[in-house]
Design an enzyme around this catalytic site. Sequence first.
Site: not given
Length: 575
Positions: A503, A547, A550
């Site tokens: 991400s 995400c 992350c």
Amino acid sequence: MTKRIVVDPITRIEGHLRIEVIVDENNVIKDAFSSSTLWRGLETIVRNRDPRDAGFLMQRICGVCTFSHYKAGIVAVEKALGITPPLNAILTRTLMNIALFLHDHAVHFYTLHGLDWCDITSALTANEKKASELAFKYTKNPIYTGEDELKAVKERVSNFVKQGSLGPFANAYWGHKTYRFTPEQNLIVLSHYLRLLEVQRVIAQMMAIFGAKNPHPQSLTVGGVTCIMDITDPSRLGEWLTKYKEVADFVNRAYWADIIMAAEAYKGEDSVLKGCGLTNFLSFQEIQVGPDEWLLSSGIVKNGDLSKVYEVDTDKITEDATHSWYKDNGPLHPYDGETNPNYTGFVDGVSIGIDGKEVKTPLINENGKYSWIKSPRYDGEPMEVGPLASVVVGYAKKNPYITAVVDEFLAKTGLTPAHLFSTLGRTAARAIECKVIADYGIKAFNALVENLKTDKNTCAPYSIDKEKSYKGYFIGNVPRGMLSHWVRIENGVIKNYQAVVPSTWNAGPIDQNGKKGPYEMSLIGTKIQDLTQPLEIIRHIHSFDPCIACAVHVMDTKGNKLSEYKVQPSASGLR
Ligand code: NFE
Ligand code: MG
């Protein structure tokens, strides 16, 4: 005259993401900015720790792809120390990884992204009999779409509405012009959405069979795996296989069928077929199913040219922090990466509020730093990572598993490979990758059973020499794309640790050369039908499966205050 739209927070993702776009007089997006507004982190927490703990600590980056960072932390240290784990350990890790991919992709399509495609309120007007018959158009053997089952689904959701609330389905842009499913198609997806909640539990159990628990499994160790009692117990192996088959069945008879249906229904919707903007794709081999075989391929495709695939050179990976809230600007190779915060906040401005009128709003300062996410680059270029990259690279490389499923998708939908470079293509690619794993992941299981007949090894011996310096990395693919972890070990402890996360590749801000990453590029050129209901923005962004935990993953080791900022969730310009 241009106008600015702010969507903050983007919901139905993991983490805290803000998107700002600038539209022209025709409501077409001319510029876009992606910002992570919360910072956390783990790269600094592992410094001076025993390298054998890196995987356990790094898996706390995220509560979604916990296995990814666990395995990455373990493998990076194994590479540094020159350890090759036994085949039994490698294949057991694959069985756990299969559970993770099946989980994340199916959950993403239904729970996080599904409502960008499926209008729940329309489903409540569907004719159940017609819907039940229609389901056969998209698969020979549909599942959870019997007339009685669909009636029960309608009743269940109607009861929410009767209580004056749509419950978990409240506050969406129902009735939006860009929804393309018929009421019957909406009802089919709604039924699968509800059933997925049960399938999700089965997949979590799949992970826990060899991982001891889910999320955050516990059975990997530097050198191999510790679940020897489970992998040598036929009943545990059988349990995994039964669950795998149940989930693979759902993937083929529900998820895959719904993707074919979505492609047919949305073929005429320009906003989802609009090109990606950025057509550089980067992917790495993953899902090892034998001593020398992987289901997903490594490679780079540049400018959407499927005729040529470049090999990945890890020396060319850097992270740029020019527009990220860190002290350095970079670009730095991850072995030398830094993680020192420098929050500079927002600037005063004006955006279009939810009533369509201008309202004072704190805005991203695109001329300065504006995100906690860094900007990874390959040879100085932004790259999209994720299922679309893995499918594009695999297809270009003629990977037989990917090619079989892509060809089936194109034949069933009448789309061309060029259509893959779109939001619809990105969403379909996740289903393609999921189907590849559901159809061919069994190879890893069979290889493990075969190998166990003659080899009971589960862990390789090793030692750490405190006098020596080591460095190593993990590189591979996880559900949201290419992940790499980089470790330097000195005096027997971790000296530096960097994670370059999927991400981060996709959601990062502008780099030092003004080049934009995949999120920002995917938005530019999109026409928004209604500025007060920017569903098109959300659909593009959700297709990446963001995400943000992350993507940011940094924080202070001792809990010291690093910076202070106020979140203004009720500012009227924000959604
Ligand atoms: Ni938090 Fe993750 C995956 C990793 S996302 S979910 O997949 O690594 O960038
Ligand atoms: Mg990092």
